[in-house]
Motif scaffolding. Structure first.
Motif, short mmCIF file in Angstrom:
data_model
loop_
_atom_site.label_atom_id
_atom_site.label_comp_id
_atom_site.label_asym_id
_atom_site.label_seq_id
_atom_site.Cartn_x
_atom_site.Cartn_y
_atom_site.Cartn_z
N LEU A 126 0.91 -1.26 0.04
CA LEU A 126 0.24 0.08 -0.07
C LEU A 126 0.58 1.20 0.07
O LEU A 126 0.39 2.25 -0.44
N ILE A 127 2.18 1.25 0.57
CA ILE A 127 2.80 2.53 0.89
C ILE A 127 3.52 2.98 -0.34
O ILE A 127 4.00 3.91 -0.83
N LYS A 128 3.72 1.86 -1.22
CA LYS A 128 4.76 2.04 -2.66
C LYS A 128 4.05 3.42 -3.46
O LYS A 128 5.03 4.27 -3.68
N PRO A 129 2.99 3.47 -3.77
CA PRO A 129 2.65 4.77 -4.67
C PRO A 129 2.67 6.04 -3.94
O PRO A 129 2.79 6.88 -4.76
N GLY A 130 2.96 5.79 -2.50
CA GLY A 130 3.00 7.31 -1.84
C GLY A 130 4.40 8.06 -2.23
O GLY A 130 4.43 9.21 -1.90
N PHE A 131 5.36 7.21 -2.63
CA PHE A 131 6.64 7.74 -3.15
C PHE A 131 6.54 8.89 -4.01
O PHE A 131 7.35 9.56 -4.43
N GLN A 132 5.54 8.90 -4.82
CA GLN A 132 5.32 9.62 -6.14
C GLN A 132 4.68 10.87 -5.87
O GLN A 132 4.60 11.87 -6.66
N LEU A 133 4.41 11.16 -4.41
CA LEU A 133 3.59 12.32 -4.09
C LEU A 133 4.59 13.28 -3.57
O LEU A 133 5.76 13.09 -2.90
N LYS A 134 4.37 14.74 -3.22
CA LYS A 134 4.87 15.61 -2.58
C LYS A 134 4.87 15.50 -1.15
O LYS A 134 4.07 14.80 -0.64
N PRO A 135 5.76 16.20 -0.25
CA PRO A 135 5.79 15.70 1.09
C PRO A 135 4.19 15.86 1.70
O PRO A 135 4.29 15.03 2.47
N ILE A 136 3.53 16.96 1.37
CA ILE A 136 2.31 16.99 2.14
C ILE A 136 1.33 15.97 1.69
O ILE A 136 0.70 15.51 2.47
N GLY A 137 1.44 15.42 0.52
CA GLY A 137 0.72 14.34 -0.01
C GLY A 137 1.11 13.00 0.56
O GLY A 137 0.36 12.28 0.81
N GLN A 138 2.46 12.96 0.66
CA GLN A 138 2.97 11.75 1.51
C GLN A 138 2.49 11.69 3.07
O GLN A 138 2.21 10.46 3.31
N LEU A 139 2.61 12.86 3.62
CA LEU A 139 2.18 12.80 4.87
C LEU A 139 0.52 12.18 4.87
O LEU A 139 0.26 11.50 5.76
N VAL A 140 -0.39 13.09 4.23
CA VAL A 140 -1.75 12.39 4.07
C VAL A 140 -1.94 11.10 3.61
O VAL A 140 -2.44 10.28 4.30
N TYR A 141 -1.07 10.50 2.64
CA TYR A 141 -1.18 9.21 2.05
C TYR A 141 -0.89 8.37 3.23
O TYR A 141 -1.30 7.41 3.35
N GLY A 142 0.34 8.49 3.72
CA GLY A 142 0.74 7.61 5.10
C GLY A 142 -0.21 7.49 5.97
O GLY A 142 -0.28 6.47 6.63
N ALA A 143 -0.82 8.60 6.35
CA ALA A 143 -1.76 8.50 7.45
C ALA A 143 -3.01 7.51 6.95
O ALA A 143 -3.59 6.91 7.86
N LEU A 144 -3.42 7.84 5.83
CA LEU A 144 -4.49 7.21 5.24
C LEU A 144 -4.11 5.56 5.27
O LEU A 144 -4.77 4.59 5.47
N ARG A 161 13.03 8.03 9.88
CA ARG A 161 13.55 9.28 9.11
C ARG A 161 14.23 8.61 7.84
O ARG A 161 14.60 7.63 7.72
N GLY A 162 14.29 9.58 6.84
CA GLY A 162 15.12 9.12 5.38
C GLY A 162 13.91 9.21 4.33
O GLY A 162 13.11 9.98 4.18
N LYS A 163 13.96 7.90 3.66
CA LYS A 163 12.86 8.06 2.57
C LYS A 163 11.33 8.01 3.16
O LYS A 163 10.29 8.06 2.26
N PHE A 164 11.23 7.47 4.24
CA PHE A 164 10.00 7.45 5.01
C PHE A 164 9.61 8.95 5.92
O PHE A 164 8.66 8.69 6.73
N GLU A 165 10.27 9.84 5.77
CA GLU A 165 10.37 11.02 6.64
C GLU A 165 8.79 11.52 6.71
O GLU A 165 8.37 11.86 7.75
N TYR A 166 7.85 11.48 5.48
CA TYR A 166 6.76 12.17 5.66
C TYR A 166 5.79 10.95 5.47
O TYR A 166 4.64 11.15 6.13
N LEU A 167 5.94 9.99 4.79
CA LEU A 167 5.07 8.75 4.91
C LEU A 167 4.89 8.18 6.13
O LEU A 167 3.78 7.70 6.32
N GLY A 168 5.94 8.21 6.65
CA GLY A 168 5.57 7.38 8.12
C GLY A 168 5.49 8.13 9.32
O GLY A 168 5.58 7.73 10.48
N LYS A 169 5.47 9.59 9.25
CA LYS A 169 5.21 10.26 10.51
C LYS A 169 4.20 10.20 11.14
O LYS A 169 4.11 9.97 12.43
N PHE A 170 2.98 9.91 10.66
CA PHE A 170 1.79 9.53 11.39
C PHE A 170 1.90 8.29 12.11
O PHE A 170 1.55 8.38 13.30
N ALA A 171 2.35 7.19 11.30
CA ALA A 171 2.60 6.02 12.03
C ALA A 171 3.45 6.28 13.13
O ALA A 171 3.47 5.69 14.46
#
Length: 310
Positions: free
Chosen positions: A37-55, A185-195
Motif C-alpha cells: 500500500l505504501i509504495k504509490p506514496g513515493f510519487q507524491l510531494k511531502p504534504i501528499g506523502q503525509l496524508v497518504y501515509g496517515a490513510l 527518517r529518510g525515505k519515510f520522513e513524511y510517509l511514516g510520520k503519522f505511524a
C-alpha cells in the motif's frame, strides 16, 4: 473467564512453540500489506506523502480490526471456539520465548568468535556512520533490545488486551509494525510520520509500566532495584523518542552497567561500566522476572473484574 483462559493459553502456547512460522504469522501478512500500500506514496510531494501515509496507516489498522467481528461471531457461536481462536490470534501479538532465544543466540555467536550473521546485523544498528561493530556494541544492543522489547512485545499488547480484548492487542501489533516499517527518517520522513507519532502515543503508558515492571523484577531478581529506579527517573529522556528510555534505563541501572549506542547516547552507570557477556544472561533473567510479574498482574486484574461483575 474466557479472557483469562485466552491469556493463559496464549502464554503457554508461546512458551511451547515460540513464534509462528513466517508464512503463517499475521504480523508478516500485515507487513506485506503495508509494503504494497505504501509504495504509490513515493510519487507524491511531502504534504501528499503525509496524508497518504496517515490513510494507509488507518486503513491497515481498520482491516486488522476485522478480528473484532470474527471474535464476536465466535463468541455467539461457541464459547470454546471463541477461546481457541482468541488464543491463536492473541499469541501472534506478543513474543516472550523468542526474546531470550535471540539474546542467547547472540551471546553464543560472539563468545565463539563467529561473525554476526547477515540476517542478524540489522538488530545491532548501534554505530553511527560506517564504524565497525564491536562485541561491546553488540552486547549493549542486545541488552537494550531485550529491555525495550519487553514493552513493545509483551507489556503493551497485554495492556491493550486488558482494555479491548484480542482486537486491542491486534491493533497495537499493527501500529507497532507500521512504526517498524515506515516510522523512521529518510525515505519515510513524511510517509511514516503519522505511524511514528501514533506508535509513540499508544506506547506512552505501556513503556512506563514496563520500566516499573523492570524495577520490580530487579527486586525479585536480587539486582540493584534502587539504582534501577533512580536511573530510570533521571535518564529516561536521554534516548530518542518519548518511550524507549524508560525500560532501557531501568535495565541499565538494575544491571549496574552503561548501555551506549555509539555516536548517539549513553545511559546507565557513571563512571561508565561496559557490559560483559554475563550482562546478557542477567538481562534475560531480569526480562523473565519482569514480564512474569506483568502477566501475573494482568491475570489478577481480569480476576478482579470477573469478581466485581459477579
Amino acid at each position: 473467564m474466557e479472557l483469562i483462559l485466552i491469556l493463559v493459553g496464549a502464554v503457554l502456547l508461546d512458551l511451547l512453540i515460540g513464534e509462528y512460522p513466517t508464512s503463517l504469522h499475521p504480523t508478516v501478512w500485515a507487513g506485506r500489506l503495508i509494503d504494497a500500500l505504501i509504495k504509490p506514496g513515493f510519487q507524491l510531494k511531502p504534504i501528499g506523502q503525509l496524508v497518504y501515509g496517515a490513510l494507509v496507516s488507518l486503513l491497515t489498522i481498520t482491516i486488522s480490526l476485522a478480528v473484532f467481528w470474527l471474535m464476536t461471531w465466535c463468541k455467539d457461536t461457541n464459547r470454546w471456539l471463541f477461546v481457541l481462536v482468541g488464543i491463536l490470534i492473541f499469541k501472534s501479538t506478543f513474543c516472550i520465548r523468542e526474546q531470550w532465544k535471540v539474546a542467547r543466540r547472540t551471546k553464543e555467536i560472539i563468545q565463539n568468535g563467529r561473525p554476526v550473521p547477515q540476517n542478524m546485523r540489522g538488530l545491532f544498528d548501534t554505530v553511527k556512520g560506517n564504524g565497525s561493530i564491536s562485541n561491546k556494541d553488540i552486547i549493549s544492543s542486545s541488552v537494550r533490545s531485550i529491555a525495550e522489547n519487553a514493552s513493545d512485545f509483551v507489556v503493551a499488547p497485554f495492556f491493550y488486551f486488558l482494555i479491548f480484548g484480542v482486537p486491542g492487542a491486534v491493533a497495537h501489533r499493527v501500529i507497532n509494525t507500521l512504526d517498524n516499517m515506515i516510522g523512521y527518517r529518510g525515505k519515510f520522513e513524511y510517509l511514516g510520520k503519522f505511524a511514528a507519532r501514533l506508535d509513540d502515543l499508544v506506547n506512552f503508558v505501556p513503556a512506563r509500566l514496563t520500566g516499573l515492571a523492570i524495577v520490580l523484577g530487579a527486586k525479585f531478581r536480587n539486582l540493584d532495584f534502587r539504582k534501577s529506579w533512580t536511573t530510570m527517573l533521571t535518564q529516561h529522556s536521554l534516548t530518542p523518542g518519548p518511550n524507549g528510555g524508560w525500560p532501557m534505563t531501568a535495565a541499565a541501572g538494575a544491571l549496574g552497567v552503561t548501555l551506549a549506542k555509539r555516536g548517539h547516547y549513553s545511559i546507565g552507570i557513571d563512571p561508565p561500566i561496559d557490559p560483559d557477556f554475563s550482562a546478557i544472561d542477567r538481562a534475560i533473567g531480569l526480562f523473565i522476572w519482569s514480564v512474569s510479574l506483568w502477566i501475573i498482574a494482568s491475570i489478577c486484574v481480569l480476576t478482579a473484574v470477573l469478581f466485581i461483575r459477579g
